[in-house]
Design an enzyme around this catalytic site. Sequence first.
Site, mmCIF file in Angstrom:
data_model
loop_
_atom_site.group_PDB
_atom_site.id
_atom_site.type_symbol
_atom_site.label_atom_id
_atom_site.label_comp_id
_atom_site.label_asym_id
_atom_site.label_seq_id
_atom_site.Cartn_x
_atom_site.Cartn_y
_atom_site.Cartn_z
ATOM 1 N N ASP A 108 22.317 17.936 -92.738
ATOM 2 C CA ASP A 108 23.540 17.887 -91.950
ATOM 3 C C ASP A 108 23.464 19.021 -90.928
ATOM 4 O OD1 ASP A 108 25.989 17.838 -90.809
ATOM 5 O OD2 ASP A 108 27.145 18.042 -92.657
ATOM 6 N N LYS A 146 29.240 18.237 -82.851
ATOM 7 C CA LYS A 146 29.617 19.457 -82.133
ATOM 8 C C LYS A 146 28.918 19.607 -80.770
ATOM 9 C CE LYS A 146 31.708 21.671 -86.038
ATOM 10 N NZ LYS A 146 31.391 21.348 -87.430
ATOM 11 N N TYR A 161 29.943 22.162 -96.187
ATOM 12 C CA TYR A 161 30.977 21.212 -95.770
ATOM 13 C C TYR A 161 30.310 20.143 -94.918
ATOM 14 C CZ TYR A 161 35.052 19.356 -93.194
ATOM 15 O OH TYR A 161 36.002 18.544 -92.636
HETATM 16 C C1 LIG Z 1 31.976 20.297 -88.409
HETATM 17 C C2 LIG Z 1 31.072 19.760 -89.415
HETATM 18 C C3 LIG Z 1 31.171 18.447 -89.883
HETATM 19 C C4 LIG Z 1 32.305 17.537 -89.501
HETATM 20 O O1 LIG Z 1 32.334 17.253 -88.146
HETATM 21 P P1 LIG Z 1 33.721 16.759 -87.488
HETATM 22 O O2 LIG Z 1 33.351 16.453 -86.078
HETATM 23 O O3 LIG Z 1 34.677 17.880 -87.649
HETATM 24 O O4 LIG Z 1 34.147 15.551 -88.247
HETATM 25 C C5 LIG Z 1 30.198 17.976 -90.747
HETATM 26 N N1 LIG Z 1 29.190 18.768 -91.142
HETATM 27 C C6 LIG Z 1 29.066 20.033 -90.737
HETATM 28 C C7 LIG Z 1 27.902 20.841 -91.179
HETATM 29 C C8 LIG Z 1 30.006 20.577 -89.859
HETATM 30 O O5 LIG Z 1 29.882 21.849 -89.498
#
Ligand SMILES: *Cc1c(COP(=O)(O)O)cnc(C)c1O
Length: 440
Positions: free
Chosen positions: A240, A268, A145
């Site tokens: 990511d 995060k 994701y």
């Molecule tokens: C949480 C997450 C996102 C999205 O971040 P948001 O701050 O919720 O928009 C993108 N990539 C990964 C791997 C994530 O865990």
Amino acid sequence: MQNISKSKKFFSQAQKSIPGGVNSPVRAFKSVGGTPRFLSRALGAYLYDVDENEYVDTICSWGPAIVGHSHPDVIKAIQKASNNGLSFGAPTIGETNLAELICNFLPSVEMVRLTSSGTEATMSAIRLARGVTNRTKIVKFEGCYHGHVDSLLVKAGSGLLTAGNPTSAGIPKPVADETLVLPFNDENALKLCFKKYGKSIAAVIIEPVAGNMNLVKPKFNFLNQLRKECDDAGSILIFDEVMTGFRVGLNGAQGIFGVTPDLTTIGKVIGGGMPMGAFGGKREIMEHIAPLGNVYHAGTLSGNPIAVAAGIATLNILSKNDFFENISEITNEFVTGFLSAAKTYEYSDFSADSIGGMFGLYFHKNIPGSFNEINKCNPKSFNHFFHTMLENGVYLAPSPFEAGFLSIQHEGAPIKKAIESAKVAFRKLKNLEKLEKNSC
Ligand SMILES: *Cc1c(COP(=O)(O)O)cnc(C)c1O
């Protein structure tokens, strides 16, 4: 039974003015059923709901709260920053300080742009990759994701190497057609994909340790192979690390596995609980961003001074005193406790894994290595386990497709409490298993 009457009341009230009563779908408990707890405060390793029930938190706001909730240093930094105003829409030195910290800890990142969320970070990284390469195709992996970006809300098509299908309504087919979805950890599929599409692939985006299909680690050499294919084809490799950055180690998953991406997205933890994301990487790529170059990226609240203060305070804590050795040990103790609780009650369809401050619990004999294998885990057992844990004061992620997260403040009593509750939950699961066997 726990008293959750206020949560029940607030949830039904919320559903009248907020779709599903929540601002992010997993919070609604749809996959496990029951009433989502409305929270009133959090301290250290604990959450408190509006009915004053206490829970050991194993989500930590889905990652950010790695130093524990309401850490005094972070709260102090936010209070101090807010005395000077909340947002200026003009540069501040704090942004440079945070950028330098990020560049220091993630050697592949030479320049970095701040955003307000992880989604903005991945969205902008994809645009940048396309802008720099003049190509359109994106490769992603099943079960990963990357935020709610149109071109990334795509699952595998009908066959290997066919165009992807949107996982949400509202995504135009031509957008999804530009995204190819491969199985995680499948070197063969990767090779075939690059053989066929290599020269039109702008970027490959991957969670180097997947954490959005539960925790799935990369197999030996998979990330190296990915690096090599991208180099050969002239495609940009995007790690990511929104979840793994400053969560699995001080230098991210890229530091652990020794593979250098061209671009990295983070989020995060770097906001310390405030809204924040970032994308960065090689100078020659980042210099294509406006105002230096012709790839647009902007944000009214990008680099917000309060979020920056929280981020710096958090990074200052986790870069000292063997922080990651400690949190790895704490998390390992947690999963080892769960494994031995399962063993005690002879519950065999269970496995668990961890890396840094991140863990996975699987209702399957073996640790899964792909989305396909994750789907073999038993959702009913997870469901029972989840509710017993919640009743016994441990807040697990309300879905079997989520990883878990601990903080440095989980050491000692919180972990002991979680393992004691796990014993209750495994005993109940075993009894249920026996009942089901006897009835057939
Ligand atoms: C949480 C997450 C996102 C999205 O971040 P948001 O701050 O919720 O928009 C993108 N990539 C990964 C791997 C994530 O865990």
